[in-house]
Structures are given as structure tokens and as C-alpha cells.
Write a protein that holds these residues in place. Sequence first.
Motif, PDB file in Angstrom:
ATOM      1  N   ILE A   1       0.828  -1.316   0.151  1.00  0.00           N
ATOM      2  CA  ILE A   1      -0.050  -0.039   0.102  1.00  0.00           C
ATOM      3  C   ILE A   1       0.812   1.231   0.101  1.00  0.00           C
ATOM      4  O   ILE A   1       1.688   1.476   0.889  1.00  0.00           O
ATOM      5  CB  ILE A   1      -1.142  -0.098   1.079  1.00  0.00           C
ATOM      6  N   TRP A   2       0.558   2.064  -1.097  1.00  0.00           N
ATOM      7  CA  TRP A   2       1.433   3.252  -1.122  1.00  0.00           C
ATOM      8  C   TRP A   2       0.347   4.493  -0.955  1.00  0.00           C
ATOM      9  O   TRP A   2      -0.791   4.408  -1.722  1.00  0.00           O
ATOM     10  CB  TRP A   2       2.156   3.512  -2.483  1.00  0.00           C
ATOM     11  N   ARG A   3       0.563   5.520  -0.291  1.00  0.00           N
ATOM     12  CA  ARG A   3      -0.169   6.757  -0.070  1.00  0.00           C
ATOM     13  C   ARG A   3       0.525   8.007  -0.271  1.00  0.00           C
ATOM     14  O   ARG A   3       1.643   8.060   0.137  1.00  0.00           O
ATOM     15  CB  ARG A   3      -0.624   6.929   1.365  1.00  0.00           C
ATOM     16  N   GLY A   4      -0.296   9.153  -1.070  1.00  0.00           N
ATOM     17  CA  GLY A   4       0.443  10.231  -1.589  1.00  0.00           C
ATOM     18  C   GLY A   4      -0.609  11.080  -1.659  1.00  0.00           C
ATOM     19  O   GLY A   4      -1.817  10.880  -1.837  1.00  0.00           O
ATOM     20  N   ARG A   5      -0.359  12.435  -1.508  1.00  0.00           N
ATOM     21  CA  ARG A   5      -1.287  13.557  -1.603  1.00  0.00           C
ATOM     22  C   ARG A   5      -0.731  14.789  -2.288  1.00  0.00           C
ATOM     23  O   ARG A   5       0.514  15.096  -2.279  1.00  0.00           O
ATOM     24  CB  ARG A   5      -1.756  13.839   0.017  1.00  0.00           C
ATOM     25  N   THR A   6      -1.903  15.421  -2.996  1.00  0.00           N
ATOM     26  CA  THR A   6      -1.380  16.627  -3.817  1.00  0.00           C
ATOM     27  C   THR A   6      -2.400  17.624  -3.455  1.00  0.00           C
ATOM     28  O   THR A   6      -3.476  17.391  -2.641  1.00  0.00           O
ATOM     29  CB  THR A   6      -1.464  16.090  -5.163  1.00  0.00           C
ATOM     30  N   ARG A   7      -2.308  18.646  -3.965  1.00  0.00           N
ATOM     31  CA  ARG A   7      -3.237  19.954  -3.919  1.00  0.00           C
ATOM     32  C   ARG A   7      -4.247  19.555  -4.850  1.00  0.00           C
ATOM     33  O   ARG A   7      -4.179  19.107  -5.709  1.00  0.00           O
ATOM     34  CB  ARG A   7      -2.419  21.205  -4.439  1.00  0.00           C
ATOM     35  N   ARG A   8      -5.551  20.069  -4.442  1.00  0.00           N
ATOM     36  CA  ARG A   8      -6.916  19.609  -5.168  1.00  0.00           C
ATOM     37  C   ARG A   8      -6.586  20.207  -6.570  1.00  0.00           C
ATOM     38  O   ARG A   8      -7.155  19.768  -7.510  1.00  0.00           O
ATOM     39  CB  ARG A   8      -7.834  20.532  -4.446  1.00  0.00           C
ATOM     40  N   ASP A   9      -5.955  21.397  -6.697  1.00  0.00           N
ATOM     41  CA  ASP A   9      -5.873  22.030  -8.102  1.00  0.00           C
ATOM     42  C   ASP A   9      -4.730  21.387  -8.985  1.00  0.00           C
ATOM     43  O   ASP A   9      -4.620  21.318 -10.366  1.00  0.00           O
ATOM     44  CB  ASP A   9      -5.532  23.427  -8.054  1.00  0.00           C
ATOM     45  N   ARG A  10      -3.922  20.102  -8.456  1.00  0.00           N
ATOM     46  CA  ARG A  10      -3.191  19.225  -9.171  1.00  0.00           C
ATOM     47  C   ARG A  10      -3.525  17.984  -9.127  1.00  0.00           C
ATOM     48  O   ARG A  10      -2.959  17.092  -9.666  1.00  0.00           O
ATOM     49  CB  ARG A  10      -1.847  19.338  -8.677  1.00  0.00           C
ATOM     50  N   ALA A  11      -4.735  17.593  -8.461  1.00  0.00           N
ATOM     51  CA  ALA A  11      -5.445  16.406  -8.398  1.00  0.00           C
ATOM     52  C   ALA A  11      -5.671  15.635  -9.609  1.00  0.00           C
ATOM     53  O   ALA A  11      -5.320  14.478  -9.912  1.00  0.00           O
ATOM     54  CB  ALA A  11      -6.622  16.191  -7.640  1.00  0.00           C
TER      55      ALA A  11
END
Length: 108
Positions: free
Chosen positions: A10-20
Motif C-alpha cells: 500500500i502506497w499513499r500520497g497527497r497532492t493539492r486539489r488543483d493538481r489532483a
Amino acid sequence: MPTKPTIARIWRGRTRRDRADEYEAYNRMHGVPPLENTALGVQLFREDREEETWFTTISYWADMDAMKEFTGGDATAVHHLDRDPELLIELPKRIEIHRILVDREGLS
């Protein structure tokens, strides 16, 4: 008879909403296909929050040896995509490896 997975990575990452949307397309094009070609299965999840979007990729493996072969030896190492530093808020420092204890299809 097809091999059943015993391991989930399992890999998790997050981005800004405007780059999603951009990251989702990039991950579908560059992150998912290698897993589709090697793992027993792969799932990509997206969770839009107020100011950021979380992505979770789960790949399924027959055993640790199969996963190690794919990762080049260290199954616990995070393998970043080329544009991850640009698109993610921060680079994930770890992945999770879980033994699959129950595996049933058709749950409703």
C-alpha cells in the motif's frame, strides 16, 4: 489455477486539489501500468478533501519474493515516479506491507 495474493503493498500520497486531476492522469499512465504487468492485481483510490487530494495504490502479490523481484530487492523501499516531487505535497517516506488474512469476492 491462478495464484492467489498473500501480500498487499500500500502506497499513499497527497497532492493539492488543483493538481489532483493532473496527478491522477500521470499516475494512471506511469504508476499503474508497471503494476498491472507484474502484480496479481492493482487498485488506485482517490479521496478529495477540502484542500488536498489523497491517492492510495494497493498492489497484490503472491509472496514477498515476487514483490522483491519487482522492487529490485527491497520490498519496503518507496519508488517515486519522476514527477512525484513536482506534483505531490511531500514525498511519501514509507509504504505498508500487509499479509492478506481474508480474501473473498462478491461481498455485498
